[in-house]
Design a protein around this motif. Sequence first.
Motif, PDB file in Angstrom:
ATOM      1  N   VAL A  35       0.875  -1.180   0.000  1.00  0.00           N
ATOM      2  CA  VAL A  35       0.000   0.000   0.000  1.00  0.00           C
ATOM      3  C   VAL A  35       0.907   1.223   0.000  1.00  0.00           C
ATOM      4  CG1 VAL A  35      -1.780   1.260   1.265  1.00  0.00           C
ATOM      5  CG2 VAL A  35      -1.775  -1.257   1.296  1.00  0.00           C
ATOM      6  N   LEU A  36       0.825   2.024  -1.036  1.00  0.00           N
ATOM      7  CA  LEU A  36       1.701   3.190  -1.131  1.00  0.00           C
ATOM      8  C   LEU A  36       1.088   4.371  -0.374  1.00  0.00           C
ATOM      9  CD1 LEU A  36       3.012   3.079  -4.779  1.00  0.00           C
ATOM     10  CD2 LEU A  36       3.975   2.082  -2.699  1.00  0.00           C
ATOM     11  N   ALA A  37       1.800   4.832   0.634  1.00  0.00           N
ATOM     12  CA  ALA A  37       1.337   5.967   1.439  1.00  0.00           C
ATOM     13  C   ALA A  37       1.619   7.242   0.646  1.00  0.00           C
ATOM     14  CB  ALA A  37       2.044   5.983   2.786  1.00  0.00           C
ATOM     15  N   SER A  38       0.570   7.785   0.033  1.00  0.00           N
ATOM     16  CA  SER A  38       0.752   8.878  -0.931  1.00  0.00           C
ATOM     17  C   SER A  38       0.353  10.239  -0.382  1.00  0.00           C
ATOM     18  CB  SER A  38      -0.024   8.557  -2.213  1.00  0.00           C
ATOM     19  OG  SER A  38      -1.329   8.106  -1.941  1.00  0.00           O
ATOM     20  N   LYS A  39       0.209  10.349   0.943  1.00  0.00           N
ATOM     21  CA  LYS A  39      -0.138  11.648   1.537  1.00  0.00           C
ATOM     22  C   LYS A  39       0.885  12.704   1.131  1.00  0.00           C
ATOM     23  CE  LYS A  39       2.240  10.588   5.873  1.00  0.00           C
ATOM     24  NZ  LYS A  39       2.189   9.149   6.064  1.00  0.00           N
ATOM     25  N   THR A  40       0.388  13.883   0.881  1.00  0.00           N
ATOM     26  CA  THR A  40       1.157  15.062   0.445  1.00  0.00           C
ATOM     27  C   THR A  40       1.762  14.928  -0.961  1.00  0.00           C
ATOM     28  OG1 THR A  40       3.415  14.580   1.260  1.00  0.00           O
ATOM     29  CG2 THR A  40       1.858  15.474   2.876  1.00  0.00           C
ATOM     30  N   GLN A  41       1.613  13.782  -1.572  1.00  0.00           N
ATOM     31  CA  GLN A  41       2.134  13.606  -2.937  1.00  0.00           C
ATOM     32  C   GLN A  41       1.070  14.048  -3.949  1.00  0.00           C
ATOM     33  OE1 GLN A  41       5.181  12.890  -3.594  1.00  0.00           O
ATOM     34  NE2 GLN A  41       5.783  12.367  -1.497  1.00  0.00           N
ATOM     35  N   PRO A  42       1.491  14.660  -5.052  1.00  0.00           N
ATOM     36  CA  PRO A  42       0.522  15.129  -6.039  1.00  0.00           C
ATOM     37  C   PRO A  42      -0.086  13.959  -6.828  1.00  0.00           C
ATOM     38  CG  PRO A  42       2.755  15.506  -6.828  1.00  0.00           C
ATOM     39  CD  PRO A  42       2.873  14.987  -5.417  1.00  0.00           C
ATOM     40  N   PRO A  43      -1.220  14.201  -7.471  1.00  0.00           N
ATOM     41  CA  PRO A  43      -1.858  13.152  -8.270  1.00  0.00           C
ATOM     42  C   PRO A  43      -0.899  12.515  -9.289  1.00  0.00           C
ATOM     43  CG  PRO A  43      -3.287  15.061  -8.122  1.00  0.00           C
ATOM     44  CD  PRO A  43      -2.017  15.443  -7.455  1.00  0.00           C
ATOM     45  N   ASP A  44       0.018  13.306  -9.839  1.00  0.00           N
ATOM     46  CA  ASP A  44       0.938  12.736 -10.829  1.00  0.00           C
ATOM     47  C   ASP A  44       1.884  11.698 -10.231  1.00  0.00           C
ATOM     48  OD1 ASP A  44      -0.129  13.956 -12.999  1.00  0.00           O
ATOM     49  OD2 ASP A  44       1.364  15.573 -13.120  1.00  0.00           O
ATOM     50  N   ALA A  45       2.171  11.818  -8.954  1.00  0.00           N
ATOM     51  CA  ALA A  45       3.008  10.801  -8.308  1.00  0.00           C
ATOM     52  C   ALA A  45       2.232   9.484  -8.203  1.00  0.00           C
ATOM     53  CB  ALA A  45       3.451  11.275  -6.923  1.00  0.00           C
ATOM     54  N   VAL A  46       0.942   9.587  -7.866  1.00  0.00           N
ATOM     55  CA  VAL A  46       0.072   8.401  -7.831  1.00  0.00           C
ATOM     56  C   VAL A  46      -0.004   7.784  -9.227  1.00  0.00           C
ATOM     57  CG1 VAL A  46      -2.356   7.687  -7.596  1.00  0.00           C
ATOM     58  CG2 VAL A  46      -1.300   9.162  -5.859  1.00  0.00           C
ATOM     59  N   ARG A  47      -0.169   8.635 -10.207  1.00  0.00           N
ATOM     60  CA  ARG A  47      -0.266   8.165 -11.597  1.00  0.00           C
ATOM     61  C   ARG A  47       1.024   7.430 -12.022  1.00  0.00           C
ATOM     62  NH1 ARG A  47      -4.030   9.413 -15.091  1.00  0.00           N
ATOM     63  NH2 ARG A  47      -4.976  11.116 -13.937  1.00  0.00           N
ATOM     64  N   ALA A  48       2.173   8.004 -11.652  1.00  0.00           N
ATOM     65  CA  ALA A  48       3.455   7.380 -12.021  1.00  0.00           C
ATOM     66  C   ALA A  48       3.568   5.991 -11.377  1.00  0.00           C
ATOM     67  CB  ALA A  48       4.618   8.269 -11.571  1.00  0.00           C
ATOM     68  N   ALA A  49       3.183   5.901 -10.105  1.00  0.00           N
ATOM     69  CA  ALA A  49       3.262   4.603  -9.419  1.00  0.00           C
ATOM     70  C   ALA A  49       2.276   3.612 -10.022  1.00  0.00           C
ATOM     71  CB  ALA A  49       2.981   4.790  -7.920  1.00  0.00           C
ATOM     72  N   TYR A  50       1.108   4.115 -10.359  1.00  0.00           N
ATOM     73  CA  TYR A  50       0.091   3.255 -10.979  1.00  0.00           C
ATOM     74  C   TYR A  50       0.621   2.669 -12.291  1.00  0.00           C
ATOM     75  CZ  TYR A  50      -4.245   1.709 -13.149  1.00  0.00           C
ATOM     76  OH  TYR A  50      -5.207   0.941 -13.771  1.00  0.00           O
ATOM     77  N   HIS A  51       1.211   3.510 -13.110  1.00  0.00           N
ATOM     78  CA  HIS A  51       1.706   3.024 -14.403  1.00  0.00           C
ATOM     79  C   HIS A  51       2.876   2.069 -14.236  1.00  0.00           C
ATOM     80  CE1 HIS A  51      -1.211   4.984 -16.788  1.00  0.00           C
ATOM     81  NE2 HIS A  51      -0.898   6.197 -16.339  1.00  0.00           N
ATOM     82  N   ALA A  52       3.507   2.128 -13.058  1.00  0.00           N
ATOM     83  CA  ALA A  52       4.585   1.169 -12.766  1.00  0.00           C
ATOM     84  C   ALA A  52       4.028  -0.070 -12.044  1.00  0.00           C
ATOM     85  CB  ALA A  52       5.662   1.842 -11.918  1.00  0.00           C
ATOM     86  N   GLY A  53       2.711  -0.171 -11.956  1.00  0.00           N
ATOM     87  CA  GLY A  53       2.102  -1.402 -11.445  1.00  0.00           C
ATOM     88  C   GLY A  53       1.433  -1.311 -10.082  1.00  0.00           C
ATOM     89  N   ALA A  54       1.552  -0.188  -9.388  1.00  0.00           N
ATOM     90  CA  ALA A  54       0.925  -0.067  -8.061  1.00  0.00           C
ATOM     91  C   ALA A  54      -0.596   0.041  -8.203  1.00  0.00           C
ATOM     92  CB  ALA A  54       1.464   1.157  -7.336  1.00  0.00           C
ATOM     93  N   ARG A  55      -1.319  -0.585  -7.296  1.00  0.00           N
ATOM     94  CA  ARG A  55      -2.781  -0.514  -7.326  1.00  0.00           C
ATOM     95  C   ARG A  55      -3.386  -0.099  -5.990  1.00  0.00           C
ATOM     96  NH1 ARG A  55      -1.667  -0.272 -11.665  1.00  0.00           N
ATOM     97  NH2 ARG A  55      -2.431  -1.378 -13.512  1.00  0.00           N
ATOM     98  N   ASP A  56      -2.601  -0.108  -4.915  1.00  0.00           N
ATOM     99  CA  ASP A  56      -3.131   0.230  -3.596  1.00  0.00           C
ATOM    100  C   ASP A  56      -2.483   1.509  -3.085  1.00  0.00           C
ATOM    101  OD1 ASP A  56      -4.849  -2.187  -2.469  1.00  0.00           O
ATOM    102  OD2 ASP A  56      -3.201  -3.030  -3.659  1.00  0.00           O
ATOM    103  N   PHE A  57      -3.326   2.457  -2.686  1.00  0.00           N
ATOM    104  CA  PHE A  57      -2.837   3.747  -2.204  1.00  0.00           C
ATOM    105  C   PHE A  57      -3.441   4.036  -0.837  1.00  0.00           C
ATOM    106  CE2 PHE A  57      -2.540   3.660  -6.780  1.00  0.00           C
ATOM    107  CZ  PHE A  57      -1.222   4.058  -6.974  1.00  0.00           C
ATOM    108  N   GLY A  58      -2.603   4.557   0.059  1.00  0.00           N
ATOM    109  CA  GLY A  58      -3.059   4.888   1.407  1.00  0.00           C
ATOM    110  C   GLY A  58      -2.983   6.385   1.616  1.00  0.00           C
ATOM    111  N   GLU A  59      -4.062   6.957   2.133  1.00  0.00           N
ATOM    112  CA  GLU A  59      -4.105   8.396   2.368  1.00  0.00           C
ATOM    113  C   GLU A  59      -4.530   8.658   3.809  1.00  0.00           C
ATOM    114  OE1 GLU A  59      -3.568  11.199   0.504  1.00  0.00           O
ATOM    115  OE2 GLU A  59      -2.900  10.187  -1.330  1.00  0.00           O
ATOM    116  N   ASN A  60      -4.052   9.786   4.366  1.00  0.00           N
ATOM    117  CA  ASN A  60      -4.311  10.098   5.763  1.00  0.00           C
ATOM    118  C   ASN A  60      -5.416  11.121   5.978  1.00  0.00           C
ATOM    119  OD1 ASN A  60      -1.503   9.099   5.468  1.00  0.00           O
ATOM    120  ND2 ASN A  60      -1.556   9.258   7.703  1.00  0.00           N
TER     121      ASN A  60
END
Length: 229
Positions: A35-60
């Motif tokens: 689960v990638l803890a993506s708090k404070t990261q912009p949407p493009d960081a989530v997008r980059a991780a997604y395109h590299a195969g990540a599917r689970d994101f954790g937000e605070n």
Amino acid sequence: MLAANEIAARLREVRERIVQAAKRSGREADEIRLVLASKTQPPDAVRAAYHAGARDFGENYIREAAAKRAEVADLTDATWHLIGHLQSNKTRLATRTFEIVQTLDSARLADAIAHAQPTPLMPVLIEVNLGGEPSKSGVGAGDIESLVDTARAKVEILGLMTIPPRAESATGARNYFAKLRRLRDRLAATTGLALSELSMGMTEDFEVAIEEGATMVRVGRAVFGERPT
Ligand SMILES: *Cc1c(COP(=O)(O)O)cnc(C)c1O
């Protein structure tokens, strides 16, 4: 944010470390959800991780997460985990924003979640405050069983989550992770619930957590770099 190719490279490295930690402990790497803890990261960081195969994101933070999720609404097979404290008055937005709440810590919150989402039952983990630290949320080890008893009809309890006290060493963290696993084993026996999920381990200690039975690790900085302060 880091460049997309750097996020992809760091994600590959974390995955490889997960594979090695699983191997050391005789487990299959696919039992462990990153689960990638993506708090404070912009949407493009989530997008980059997604395109590299990540599917689970954790937000605070509920509002930050809702806004971010809306910006990456095209990533329809991503799963969003709430890993920060939830106040009862934000449950409606939370149930719309997240597929799973990892931070259930009171009967009152279970009621509020069930009110916001009566059906299907909201998947949750119970957050355990293992160190009994007043500054942290989470239910004390002694109060978990009664929380499970009152909440089990209102939410779908999948397991336990913890953010252990800051340990001086990897061994210190290991003791807390082992403690959460034993607590789960005991609770599963007394309640008859499977409680198969154990969410524990972050950038500094996710490999130790895997060795102690983590089924979800929550990793931020190892993939996204240091958070802006
Ligand atoms: C930020 C956060 C993480 C990830 O922390 P890192 O040290 O960046 O890996 C994990 N769990 C929770 C609850 C967090 O708030």
